[in-house]
Design a protein around this motif. Structure first.
Motif, PDB file in Angstrom:
ATOM      1  N   ASP A 103       0.418  10.237  -0.085  1.00 15.71           N
ATOM      2  CA  ASP A 103       0.711   9.036  -0.464  1.00 15.71           C
ATOM      3  C   ASP A 103       0.140   8.143  -0.622  1.00 15.71           C
ATOM      4  O   ASP A 103      -0.853   8.262   0.551  1.00 15.71           O
ATOM      5  CB  ASP A 103       2.536   8.647  -0.552  1.00 15.71           C
ATOM      6  N   LEU A 104      -0.464   7.827  -1.622  1.00 15.16           N
ATOM      7  CA  LEU A 104      -1.719   6.648  -1.526  1.00 15.16           C
ATOM      8  C   LEU A 104      -1.153   5.643  -1.689  1.00 15.16           C
ATOM      9  O   LEU A 104      -0.803   5.136  -3.455  1.00 15.16           O
ATOM     10  CB  LEU A 104      -2.692   7.173  -1.652  1.00 15.16           C
ATOM     11  N   TYR A 105      -0.657   4.072  -1.830  1.00 13.16           N
ATOM     12  CA  TYR A 105      -0.504   3.056  -1.440  1.00 13.16           C
ATOM     13  C   TYR A 105      -1.648   1.610  -1.910  1.00 13.16           C
ATOM     14  O   TYR A 105      -2.651   1.535  -0.883  1.00 13.16           O
ATOM     15  CB  TYR A 105       0.166   2.260  -0.632  1.00 13.16           C
ATOM     16  N   PHE A 106      -2.020   1.364  -3.427  1.00 10.64           N
ATOM     17  CA  PHE A 106      -2.697   0.720  -3.540  1.00 10.64           C
ATOM     18  C   PHE A 106      -1.711  -1.162  -3.576  1.00 10.64           C
ATOM     19  O   PHE A 106      -1.360  -1.338  -4.358  1.00 10.64           O
ATOM     20  CB  PHE A 106      -3.863   0.891  -4.329  1.00 10.64           C
ATOM     21  N   SER A 107      -2.734  -2.362  -2.749  1.00  5.68           N
ATOM     22  CA  SER A 107      -2.078  -3.510  -2.757  1.00  5.68           C
ATOM     23  C   SER A 107      -2.941  -3.991  -2.183  1.00  5.68           C
ATOM     24  O   SER A 107      -3.559  -3.932  -1.190  1.00  5.68           O
ATOM     25  CB  SER A 107      -0.838  -3.117  -2.518  1.00  5.68           C
ATOM     26  N   LYS A 108      -3.312  -5.363  -3.389  1.00  4.81           N
ATOM     27  CA  LYS A 108      -4.384  -6.158  -2.200  1.00  4.81           C
ATOM     28  C   LYS A 108      -3.474  -7.014  -0.869  1.00  4.81           C
ATOM     29  O   LYS A 108      -4.016  -8.174  -0.401  1.00  4.81           O
ATOM     30  CB  LYS A 108      -4.652  -7.668  -3.517  1.00  4.81           C
ATOM     31  N   ALA A 109      -2.662  -6.632  -0.511  1.00  7.49           N
ATOM     32  CA  ALA A 109      -1.688  -7.999  -0.108  1.00  7.49           C
ATOM     33  C   ALA A 109      -2.035  -7.402   1.263  1.00  7.49           C
ATOM     34  O   ALA A 109      -2.029  -7.447   2.853  1.00  7.49           O
ATOM     35  CB  ALA A 109       0.119  -7.592  -0.122  1.00  7.49           C
ATOM     36  N   TYR A 110      -2.089  -5.683   1.737  1.00 10.13           N
ATOM     37  CA  TYR A 110      -2.361  -5.316   2.686  1.00 10.13           C
ATOM     38  C   TYR A 110      -3.141  -4.403   2.996  1.00 10.13           C
ATOM     39  O   TYR A 110      -4.153  -4.626   3.656  1.00 10.13           O
ATOM     40  CB  TYR A 110      -1.363  -4.754   3.715  1.00 10.13           C
ATOM     41  N   PHE A 136      -7.389   1.346   0.551  1.00 12.63           N
ATOM     42  CA  PHE A 136      -5.480   1.549   0.266  1.00 12.63           C
ATOM     43  C   PHE A 136      -5.174   2.225   1.987  1.00 12.63           C
ATOM     44  O   PHE A 136      -6.093   2.082   2.398  1.00 12.63           O
ATOM     45  CB  PHE A 136      -5.718   3.101  -0.577  1.00 12.63           C
ATOM     46  N   GLY A 137      -3.724   2.150   1.582  1.00 13.67           N
ATOM     47  CA  GLY A 137      -3.296   3.142   2.945  1.00 13.67           C
ATOM     48  C   GLY A 137      -2.409   3.982   2.629  1.00 13.67           C
ATOM     49  O   GLY A 137      -2.351   4.168   1.273  1.00 13.67           O
ATOM     50  N   TRP A 138      -2.174   4.919   3.474  1.00  9.38           N
ATOM     51  CA  TRP A 138      -1.803   6.253   2.998  1.00  9.38           C
ATOM     52  C   TRP A 138      -0.932   6.963   4.189  1.00  9.38           C
ATOM     53  O   TRP A 138      -0.928   6.743   5.330  1.00  9.38           O
ATOM     54  CB  TRP A 138      -2.998   7.155   2.881  1.00  9.38           C
ATOM     55  N   VAL A 139       0.186   8.109   3.580  1.00  7.49           N
ATOM     56  CA  VAL A 139       0.649   8.613   4.153  1.00  7.49           C
ATOM     57  C   VAL A 139       0.533   9.944   4.228  1.00  7.49           C
ATOM     58  O   VAL A 139       0.509  10.681   3.374  1.00  7.49           O
ATOM     59  CB  VAL A 139       1.927   8.434   4.017  1.00  7.49           C
ATOM     60  N   ALA A 140      -0.417  10.971   5.182  1.00  3.63           N
ATOM     61  CA  ALA A 140      -0.519  12.548   4.805  1.00  3.63           C
ATOM     62  C   ALA A 140       0.507  13.427   5.912  1.00  3.63           C
ATOM     63  O   ALA A 140       0.330  12.881   7.406  1.00  3.63           O
ATOM     64  CB  ALA A 140      -1.917  12.762   5.326  1.00  3.63           C
TER      65      ALA A 140
END
Ligand SMILES: Cc1cc2nc3c(=O)[nH]c(=O)nc-3n(C[C@H](O)[C@H](O)[C@H](O)COP(=O)(O)OP(=O)(O)OC[C@H]3O[C@@H](n4cnc5c(N)ncnc54)[C@H](O)[C@@H]3O)c2cc1C
Length: 368
Positions: A174-181, A186-190
């Motif tokens: 899962d890849l999470y794109f947000s300018k907030a964090y 991006f953030g990721w969960v592997a």
């Protein structure tokens, strides 16, 4: 007879040294770390199956998980890219380092660990009889010793491993794109196993923020809190990824490869596949220089001709994404999905090579 020295026994230093040794050239690698696995937890090991097969590196004993796709999250929008073929592997970076250390020594490479070289030690190799290879990572002392231009863009990272993470599908990252964090990245969960997962984040170095503070914001978003529940932190590490290449990567008898040269994909920060491809170019050019007197300076043209276009495409996509406002990104994803982007990427997508993705699209489209 000229010899070669490689500064850095990271994955790229080991690969370039092994390739140089295969040409019968005397090569020694120096690294400050005391064991080849040291520092390996700072980075992840998500590598495309195709890229790994082409790379020729040893990796089979380091596979911890198999990936079939990814879900990209943009606020309340998400895009699923899923196939029934293996797309990528998650590798244990410590084990990968060990496998390739052994492959290099088996090929005749001499490796001296526990030898951190200062600027003057590095300059001392410049005796007219030695090719010096800087494979010493993003903050390269070799680049500094010989006044190479600096790398202009970095991503600051923080990643941690957790036990008891809720994972719906072990085959998906899962890849999470947000300018907030995750500003500019991006953030990721592997997932490694059903319950152990790596969670990480990257932010551009242009924001005045520590990557650990971005990580703390990321693990507090609603979805992450649900996944983490009572999960237990195993360990966490900060690091850095160069996301632009140096303007110059060869000077006289000195050349740079891997992160030291900035040969990474700006979109994902992945540096292994292109770094190894460039390491092969470097080794061949060193051989041609030593055996046939071909100019070492041609390394610059050679690696950029083969891989420069793809790296530039990654850089352009990364710039485009970084500039886009969050609401526009969500709208863009909504439209892209409506136009069939999920099917497009599932069918033609390639983690490493945007140019190959376009070629596949046009060739298959025309053969219909
Ligand atoms: C959080 C994170 C996640 C990542 N995820 C991925 C991924 O999923 N897939 C992927 O392909 N890539 C990924 N990368 C990038 C990848 O890790 C790097 O591109 C790759 O490790 C670069 O290898 P290298 O050998 O060029 O440099 P490094 O791995 O940095 O190795 C450099 C070596 O040089 C040594 N050294 C430095 N200075 C000296 C000195 N003066 N004297 C002696 N030795 C010295 C260091 O000790 C080190 O061992 C990630 C990176 C990070 C930070």
């Amino acid at each position: 007879m000229k010899r070669a020295v490689v500064i850095g026994a990271g994955i790229i230093g080991l690969a370039v040294a092994k390739e140089i040794a295969k040409y019968g050239i005397d090569v020694t690698v120096y690294d400050g770390k005391r064991s080849v696995e040291e520092g390996s937890k700072k980075a992840s090991g998500i590598l495309s199956k195709r890229g790994l097969e082409l790379s020729g590196i040893q990796y089979k004993d380091s596979i911890v998980n198999t990936l079939y796709g990814a879900v990209l999250h943009f606020g309340n929008q998400s895009m699923r890219i899923r196939t029934d073929r293996i797309q990528a592997y998650i590798l244990d970076r410590g084990s990968l380092a060990r496998e390739n250390y052994e492959a290099a020594t088996d090929s005749g490479v001499k490796i001296e660990l526990g030898k951190r070289l200062g600027i003057d030690d590095i300059k001392d190799f410049d005796d007219g009889n030695t090719v010096i290879v800087g494979a010493d990572g993003a903050v390269s002392s070799v680049a500094r010793a010989f006044a190479f231009p600096s790398i202009s863009n970095f991503v600051l990272t923080y990643k941690a491993e957790y036990k008891n993470v809720k994972t719906e599908n072990r085959g998906i990252v899962d890849l999470y794109f947000s300018k907030a964090y995750a500003q500019g990245f991006f953030g990721w969960v592997a997932p490694y196993t059903e319950s152990i997962a790596e969670i990480g984040i990257g932010i551009t170095d242009t924001v005045k923020r520590h990557s650990m503070s971005a990580f703390q914001s990321f693990v507090k978003i609603e979805e992450m809190e649900k996944r983490l529940g009572n999960a237990e932190l195993i360990d966490g590490h900060a690091s850095i990824i160069p996301v632009s290449s140096r303007k110059k990567t060869v000077k006289g008898n000195v050349l740079l490869v891997g992160d030291a040269a900035g040969q990474t994909k700006a979109t994902t920060g992945g540096g292994i596949i292109f770094g190894i491809a460039c390491a092969k170019v470097a080794a061949r050019d060193i051989y041609l220089n030593i055996s046939k007197g071909r100019k070492l300076g041609l390394y610059e043209k050679d690696w950029r001709r083969s891989y420069g276009t793809d790296l530039k495409m990654h850089a352009a996509l990364h710039r485009y994404y970084s500039m886009m406002e969050e609401k526009h990104m969500q709208r863009f994803i909504g439209i892209a999905k409506a136009l069939g982007a999920e099917g497009f990427f599932s069918r033609y997508g390639d983690m490493d090579s945007p140019s190959l993705m376009l070629k596949r699209f046009f060739l298959r489209g025309m053969s219909k």
